[in-house]
Write a protein that holds these residues in place. Sequence first.
Motif, PDB file in Angstrom:
ATOM      1  N   PHE A  41       0.835  -1.205   0.000  1.00  0.00           N
ATOM      2  CA  PHE A  41       0.000   0.000   0.000  1.00  0.00           C
ATOM      3  C   PHE A  41       0.872   1.258   0.000  1.00  0.00           C
ATOM      4  N   GLY A  71       2.678   4.373   1.281  1.00  0.00           N
ATOM      5  CA  GLY A  71       3.199   4.669   2.615  1.00  0.00           C
ATOM      6  C   GLY A  71       3.883   3.493   3.285  1.00  0.00           C
ATOM      7  N   LYS A 114       8.145   1.375   0.222  1.00  0.00           N
ATOM      8  CA  LYS A 114       8.718   0.643  -0.920  1.00  0.00           C
ATOM      9  C   LYS A 114       9.853   1.411  -1.601  1.00  0.00           C
ATOM     10  N   ASP A 162       6.674   4.958  -9.999  1.00  0.00           N
ATOM     11  CA  ASP A 162       6.090   6.313 -10.027  1.00  0.00           C
ATOM     12  C   ASP A 162       7.061   7.334 -10.620  1.00  0.00           C
ATOM     13  N   ILE A 219       2.860  12.841 -10.531  1.00  0.00           N
ATOM     14  CA  ILE A 219       1.709  11.917 -10.463  1.00  0.00           C
ATOM     15  C   ILE A 219       0.413  12.716 -10.286  1.00  0.00           C
ATOM     16  N   PHE A 238      -2.832  12.538 -12.853  1.00  0.00           N
ATOM     17  CA  PHE A 238      -4.207  12.217 -12.458  1.00  0.00           C
ATOM     18  C   PHE A 238      -5.158  13.377 -12.783  1.00  0.00           C
ATOM     19  N   GLU A 246       1.428   2.387 -16.242  1.00  0.00           N
ATOM     20  CA  GLU A 246       2.063   1.365 -15.413  1.00  0.00           C
ATOM     21  C   GLU A 246       2.247   0.086 -16.220  1.00  0.00           C
ATOM     22  N   THR A 305       7.217  -0.664  -6.568  1.00  0.00           N
ATOM     23  CA  THR A 305       5.986  -0.453  -7.329  1.00  0.00           C
ATOM     24  C   THR A 305       5.085   0.566  -6.629  1.00  0.00           C
ATOM     25  N   GLY A 306       4.285   1.297  -7.408  1.00  0.00           N
ATOM     26  CA  GLY A 306       3.268   2.167  -6.820  1.00  0.00           C
ATOM     27  C   GLY A 306       2.203   1.287  -6.150  1.00  0.00           C
ATOM     28  N   GLY A 307       1.466   1.875  -5.221  1.00  0.00           N
ATOM     29  CA  GLY A 307       0.512   1.100  -4.418  1.00  0.00           C
ATOM     30  C   GLY A 307      -0.568   0.358  -5.193  1.00  0.00           C
ATOM     31  N   ARG A 343      -0.135  12.269  -3.209  1.00  0.00           N
ATOM     32  CA  ARG A 343      -0.846  11.030  -3.541  1.00  0.00           C
ATOM     33  C   ARG A 343      -2.308  11.357  -3.890  1.00  0.00           C
ATOM     34  N   LEU A 368      -4.916   9.830  -4.891  1.00  0.00           N
ATOM     35  CA  LEU A 368      -6.077   9.057  -4.436  1.00  0.00           C
ATOM     36  C   LEU A 368      -6.478   9.443  -3.017  1.00  0.00           C
TER      37      LEU A 368
HETATM   38  C1  S3P Z   1      -1.141   4.814  -5.975  1.00  0.00           C
HETATM   39  C2  S3P Z   1       0.021   4.833  -5.234  1.00  0.00           C
HETATM   40  C3  S3P Z   1       1.094   5.774  -5.496  1.00  0.00           C
HETATM   41  C4  S3P Z   1       1.051   6.224  -6.966  1.00  0.00           C
HETATM   42  C5  S3P Z   1      -0.292   6.765  -7.303  1.00  0.00           C
HETATM   43  C6  S3P Z   1      -1.395   5.726  -7.118  1.00  0.00           C
HETATM   44  C7  S3P Z   1      -2.181   3.801  -5.639  1.00  0.00           C
HETATM   45  O1  S3P Z   1       2.362   5.174  -5.210  1.00  0.00           O
HETATM   46  O2  S3P Z   1       1.366   5.156  -7.808  1.00  0.00           O
HETATM   47  O3  S3P Z   1      -0.529   7.881  -6.500  1.00  0.00           O
HETATM   48  O4  S3P Z   1      -3.055   3.529  -6.482  1.00  0.00           O
HETATM   49  O5  S3P Z   1      -2.116   3.236  -4.522  1.00  0.00           O
HETATM   50  P1  S3P Z   1       2.950   4.966  -3.703  1.00  0.00           P
HETATM   51  O6  S3P Z   1       2.493   3.607  -3.260  1.00  0.00           O
HETATM   52  O7  S3P Z   1       4.409   5.035  -3.898  1.00  0.00           O
HETATM   53  O8  S3P Z   1       2.397   6.059  -2.867  1.00  0.00           O
END
Ligand code: S3P
Length: 172
Positions: free
Chosen positions: A9, A11, A14, A33, A44, A48, A60, A77-79, A118, A120
């Motif tokens: 997730f 935070g 990673k 990212d 980012i 969005f 991605e 990887t992004g979350g 972030r 989202l």
């Molecule tokens: C996302 C997580 C972010 C980034 C984007 C979307 C997600 O990465 O890829 O904001 O969908 O959880 P981090 O996990 O590095 O914050």
Amino acid sequence: MDNIYLVGFMGSGKSTLGKKLSEIKNYEFIDTDKEIEKINSMTINQIFKNFDESFFRQEELSLLKTILKQKKTIISTGGGFVCFNNIMKTIKKNGISIYLKYSSKNLYKRLKENYQERPLINKIQENKREEFISELLQKREKFYLESNFVIDCLSLNEDDILRKINSLISTT
Ligand code: S3P
């Protein structure tokens, strides 16, 4: 050598851990990212805002195609990276995946000062944020849990986690 994917997730650390691990192991390093920001010359948040989430997920997916050609690379990887387009299944054929697991309560605390970048989370009202994180984690954890290894990070510091990852990947 197999690629190593750090999964989890927002935070969960990673990016920081992946960079450090790549230095220790002398691997290449990719932060998905950062790479997508570079390719699009946008943050980012801007991606969005100017496009939408589905555009970002396609970015991605297309980055994954490049990553699959690489070897000896640590990928932070992004979350949401592994939660769309069957990416989790694909990366499992290509390398070792490690889920950095935290509870939603802990993620909420870890993200408290760190949500601006972030998209989202930053659109969610402060008093709804904890619930949002908990619900999103619930939806996503089934993907994260497909990882080859799960590290329960709650009581570990950064060095402990690095040691743990190192010992896991040395056994594979
Ligand atoms: C996302 C997580 C972010 C980034 C984007 C979307 C997600 O990465 O890829 O904001 O969908 O959880 P981090 O996990 O590095 O914050």
